[in-house]
Enzyme design. Sequence first.
Site, PDB file in Angstrom:
ATOM      1  N   ASN A  60      62.150 -46.897 -89.596  1.00 35.50           N
ATOM      2  CA  ASN A  60      61.023 -47.571 -88.961  1.00 35.50           C
ATOM      3  C   ASN A  60      61.521 -48.946 -88.513  1.00 35.50           C
ATOM      4  OD1 ASN A  60      58.639 -48.818 -88.276  1.00 35.50           O
ATOM      5  ND2 ASN A  60      57.756 -48.781 -90.343  1.00 35.50           N
ATOM      6  N   LYS A  72      60.094 -51.054 -86.757  1.00 34.05           N
ATOM      7  CA  LYS A  72      59.004 -52.038 -86.640  1.00 34.05           C
ATOM      8  C   LYS A  72      59.141 -52.824 -85.325  1.00 34.05           C
ATOM      9  CE  LYS A  72      58.544 -52.011 -91.602  1.00 34.05           C
ATOM     10  NZ  LYS A  72      58.185 -52.714 -92.836  1.00 34.05           N
ATOM     11  N   HIS A  86      50.381 -46.992 -91.533  1.00 33.42           N
ATOM     12  CA  HIS A  86      51.277 -47.915 -92.232  1.00 33.42           C
ATOM     13  C   HIS A  86      50.462 -49.095 -92.771  1.00 33.42           C
ATOM     14  CE1 HIS A  86      54.504 -50.717 -93.055  1.00 33.42           C
ATOM     15  NE2 HIS A  86      55.343 -49.700 -92.988  1.00 33.42           N
ATOM     16  N   GLU A 133      51.072 -52.094 -92.790  1.00 35.47           N
ATOM     17  CA  GLU A 133      51.054 -53.237 -91.870  1.00 35.47           C
ATOM     18  C   GLU A 133      49.982 -53.065 -90.802  1.00 35.47           C
ATOM     19  OE1 GLU A 133      55.241 -53.251 -90.968  1.00 35.47           O
ATOM     20  OE2 GLU A 133      55.666 -53.974 -92.989  1.00 35.47           O
ATOM     21  N   GLU A 137      54.387 -45.517 -99.895  1.00 37.94           N
ATOM     22  CA  GLU A 137      54.971 -46.846 -99.768  1.00 37.94           C
ATOM     23  C   GLU A 137      54.105 -47.859-100.518  1.00 37.94           C
ATOM     24  OE1 GLU A 137      57.581 -47.078 -95.954  1.00 37.94           O
ATOM     25  OE2 GLU A 137      55.541 -47.605 -95.440  1.00 37.94           O
ATOM     26  N   GLY A 189      59.547 -54.523 -97.766  1.00 41.68           N
ATOM     27  CA  GLY A 189      60.201 -55.733 -97.280  1.00 41.68           C
ATOM     28  C   GLY A 189      60.408 -56.807 -98.340  1.00 41.68           C
ATOM     29  N   SER A 201      61.678 -51.045 -99.329  1.00 43.57           N
ATOM     30  CA  SER A 201      62.955 -51.654 -99.728  1.00 43.57           C
ATOM     31  C   SER A 201      64.024 -50.638-100.107  1.00 43.57           C
ATOM     32  CB  SER A 201      62.745 -52.659-100.871  1.00 43.57           C
ATOM     33  OG  SER A 201      61.893 -53.714-100.452  1.00 43.57           O
TER      34      SER A 201
HETATM   35  P1  PGA Z   1      61.253 -51.803 -95.830  1.00 45.52           P
HETATM   36  O1  PGA Z   1      60.056 -51.162 -94.960  1.00 45.52           O
HETATM   37  O2  PGA Z   1      62.280 -50.730 -96.016  1.00 45.52           O
HETATM   38  O3  PGA Z   1      61.756 -52.943 -94.983  1.00 45.52           O
HETATM   39  O4  PGA Z   1      60.663 -52.250 -97.110  1.00 45.52           O
HETATM   40  C1  PGA Z   1      59.634 -49.852 -95.189  1.00 45.52           C
HETATM   41  C2  PGA Z   1      58.436 -49.545 -94.334  1.00 45.52           C
HETATM   42  O5  PGA Z   1      57.585 -50.431 -94.183  1.00 45.52           O
HETATM   43  O6  PGA Z   1      58.305 -48.445 -93.784  1.00 45.52           O
END
Ligand code: PGA
Length: 258
Positions: free
Chosen positions: A21, A23, A110, A112, A180, A186, A218
């Site tokens: 991803n 982003k 997601h 976010e 997640e 992150g 992460s």
């Molecule tokens: P990350 O993000 O690996 O940077 O923690 C994962 C995600 O949000 O899909």
Amino acid sequence: MIGTGQRGRNMAIGTQLVAGNWKMNGLRRDGAELAHALKELVAAADGEVGCNILVCPPATLLSEVGAILAGSGIALGGQDCHPESKGAYTGDISAEMLADLGCEYVILGHSERRHGHGETDGVVRGKIAAAWRAGLAAILCVGETQGQRQAGEATEIVSAQLAGSIPDGATAASLVVAYEPVWAIGTGLTATAADVAAMHAAIRSSVPSGTRILYGGSVNSKNCHAILQLSDVDGALVGGASLNATDFWAIAQSYSVA
Ligand code: PGA
């Protein structure tokens, strides 16, 4: 099976999925470099890839990255879609538009987007239905906040997200679930093996048999082995580490068939 087979050459196809991803990262040159680097790594492995590999670049890069990855065996996906197929929705992208660009998957729900754009389970449900209408597999993200975990509500929260977000008619081919934990995204923090295993087992009991359940938050080239070998973990949704071809490839190689 939905996955690399539709785009790809002669890869060994496993059921597991390692998805990147990206982003909101990358200008055209960055996306092209990353796509070329991944394509070369996959080509150099000469078919010895034990999982499906997917990248979900920003919408602005889908066309170019898709052209670079054509025939590589690496699948393409979007990061969001609108529930409607077209219309007066300024700034939005439909599932049909993603499919038209060669996408096979779309990430939906997601955290976010749930937290940054106010997406409810009902909105996510409409988007998953749109993905299926356009022939895309939906990667549904679920996960609890730190406060919810501390309050002992993690399983209940995730169960409610699954119940509220998955439309009728889900199949193992059309649905992927990504667990997640919000506090792990992150941050460099990952859930304990016991917590991941317990949550994945709980998710398993409420999705169609064979549905792939990914872990995200992460995941990197160092911690991936411990996570991906857990039962009921069928791959990873990778954010930050997917922006580096070597790191992302190292995660996919957890499933090396060599
Ligand atoms: P990350 O993000 O690996 O940077 O923690 C994962 C995600 O949000 O899909």
